[in-house]
Write a protein that holds these residues in place. Structure first.
Motif, PDB file in Angstrom:
ATOM      1  N   ALA A 222      43.275  41.205  21.271  1.00 18.85           N
ATOM      2  CA  ALA A 222      42.202  41.419  20.354  1.00 18.85           C
ATOM      3  C   ALA A 222      42.298  41.606  19.146  1.00 18.85           C
TER       4      ALA A 222
ATOM      5  N   ILE B 266      34.915  46.638  22.122  1.00 22.54           N
ATOM      6  CA  ILE B 266      35.833  45.431  22.419  1.00 22.54           C
ATOM      7  C   ILE B 266      35.871  45.609  23.879  1.00 22.54           C
TER       8      ILE B 266
ATOM      9  N   ARG C 246      41.678  41.987  25.908  1.00 22.08           N
ATOM     10  CA  ARG C 246      41.764  43.047  25.330  1.00 22.08           C
ATOM     11  C   ARG C 246      43.157  43.465  24.606  1.00 22.08           C
TER      12      ARG C 246
ATOM     13  N   ASN D 297      39.381  40.321  16.737  1.00 23.71           N
ATOM     14  CA  ASN D 297      38.116  40.832  16.938  1.00 23.71           C
ATOM     15  C   ASN D 297      38.025  42.456  16.551  1.00 23.71           C
ATOM     16  N   VAL D 298      39.157  43.189  16.763  1.00 21.29           N
ATOM     17  CA  VAL D 298      39.236  44.586  16.298  1.00 21.29           C
ATOM     18  C   VAL D 298      39.088  44.599  14.650  1.00 21.29           C
TER      19      VAL D 298
ATOM     20  N   LEU E 256      29.618  40.501  18.452  1.00 22.84           N
ATOM     21  CA  LEU E 256      30.123  42.098  18.458  1.00 22.84           C
ATOM     22  C   LEU E 256      29.426  42.900  18.053  1.00 22.84           C
TER      23      LEU E 256
ATOM     24  N   TYR F  40      32.698  43.727  25.040  1.00 27.60           N
ATOM     25  CA  TYR F  40      32.606  42.400  24.857  1.00 27.60           C
ATOM     26  C   TYR F  40      33.538  41.552  25.596  1.00 27.60           C
ATOM     27  N   CYS F  41      35.030  42.055  25.704  1.00 27.32           N
ATOM     28  CA  CYS F  41      35.759  41.272  26.596  1.00 27.32           C
ATOM     29  C   CYS F  41      35.417  40.996  28.027  1.00 27.32           C
TER      30      CYS F  41
END
Ligand code: GLN
Length: 304
Positions: free
Chosen positions: A162, A186, A159, A165-166, A118, A189-190
């Motif tokens: 996520a 995001i 997404r 990841n967020v 990320l 990345y996704c």
């Protein structure tokens, strides 16, 4: 040279005759419906030879394997700067773990755990106006395949879930290690994780790392020193908290993804991609690890 084709066929039979282990990743809804019975290998040699078995021409989601390509793009554009924001040590934690980030003040241990990738995405957003388009161009150039693309439905479904990841992005932003908007990172990345490739395409793409940073044409994408460093990170961090075991069993630098793909490289000799969707408890393809262990044992070609 070992008889790679005969050995791949022996591995295919060996893997088929074993009871399947592991589960297909279902935390990303777009990955849950892939058949657990898929299995393919493609091995590409430094001399240009291609050897393959099984479902090697079917495309799958490369997921975390993309992290190596994101890092290669970052390092090829801006050399050393990224290493101020991400470390080069094995994490010993799962790919999506948050715990170290708090202790280590928002600097991820390495670029192949989610937090590290990320940060690399944030770094690329600072370098390119449209990194999503430029990343695809980069991957197409390295692979030599102009049709490689994002899978928008897999990216969208990731997404939507996520949350972790967020959370990592927000924590790292609080420590000052994230500069762009969380949603924008995001999204990039996704998309990068959703790239689809077959074993054939993946082994040819990673041939750049086998050729010490060069394409088949001789064009240099990474210097020998940078290719060395990325291969070293694949060796020490490519399989999260199973990196030691992968080195022990297989003995090659490599990278896995939750789509069930694994790619591994013997610098100067070959690059190989395996695909089998069921994952072990560490999130790495169970049959993929076994197939590569058999490959290096039967050919006697581990780097160690
Ligand atoms: N896109 C996945 C995620 O962020 C990648 C994880 C993986 O392949 N290990 O969870």
């Amino acid at each position: 040279m070992p008889d790679y084709q005969a050995i791949l066929e022996q591995i295919h039979e060996g893997v088929l005759s074993k009871a399947p282990e592991g589960c297909v990743a279902s935390y990303i809804p777009g990955l849950a419906n892939v058949s657990p019975d898929k299995f393919g290998i493609h091995l590409h040699t430094a001399e240009g030879g291609d050897f393959a078995v099984g479902d090697r021409n079917e495309s799958f989601s490369i997921q975390s394997i993309t992290k190596v390509l994101l890092l290669a793009m970052a390092v090829s554009s801006q050399g050393r700067k990224i290493w101020k924001r991400v470390g080069v040590e094995a994490s010993g934690t799962p790919f999506n773990s948050l715990v170290q980030l708090e202790y280590e003040r928002g600097i991820p241990r390495n670029p192949f755990i989610n937090a590290g990738a990320l940060v690399v995405c944030d770094f690329l957003l600072g370098l390119y106006d449209d990194p999503k388009a430029d990343f695809l161009k980069f991957v197409r150039r390295i692979s030599g395949v102009s049709t490689i693309n994002y899978d928008e439905s897999v990216a969208r479904s990731e997404r939507e879930v996520a949350y972790r990841n967020v959370a990592m992005l927000n924590l790292m932003k609080d420590f000052g290690n994230i500069h762009n908007n969380v949603e924008t990172i995001i999204d990039f990345y996704c998309a990068a994780c959703s790239v689809t490739m077959s074993c054939r395409e993946l082994s040819r793409t990673f041939a750049m790392f086998m050729r010490h940073g060069r394409l088949e044409s001789g064009e240099e994408i990474l210097s020998i020193g940078r290719a060395k460093r990325i291969n070293a990170l694949m060796q020490t961090c490519g399989f999260y908290d199973e990196s030691g075991e992968f080195a022990f069993r297989v003995g090659l630098p490599g990278k896995s993804g939750v789509g069930g793909g694994i790619v591994a490289v013997y610098p100067g000799k070959y690059s190989v991609a395996v695909w089998s969707p069921p994952l072990n408890e560490k999130g790495n393809s169970a049959a993929g690890c076994l197939a590569l262990e058999l490959l290096t044992d039967l050919t006697g070609t581990s780097i160690f």
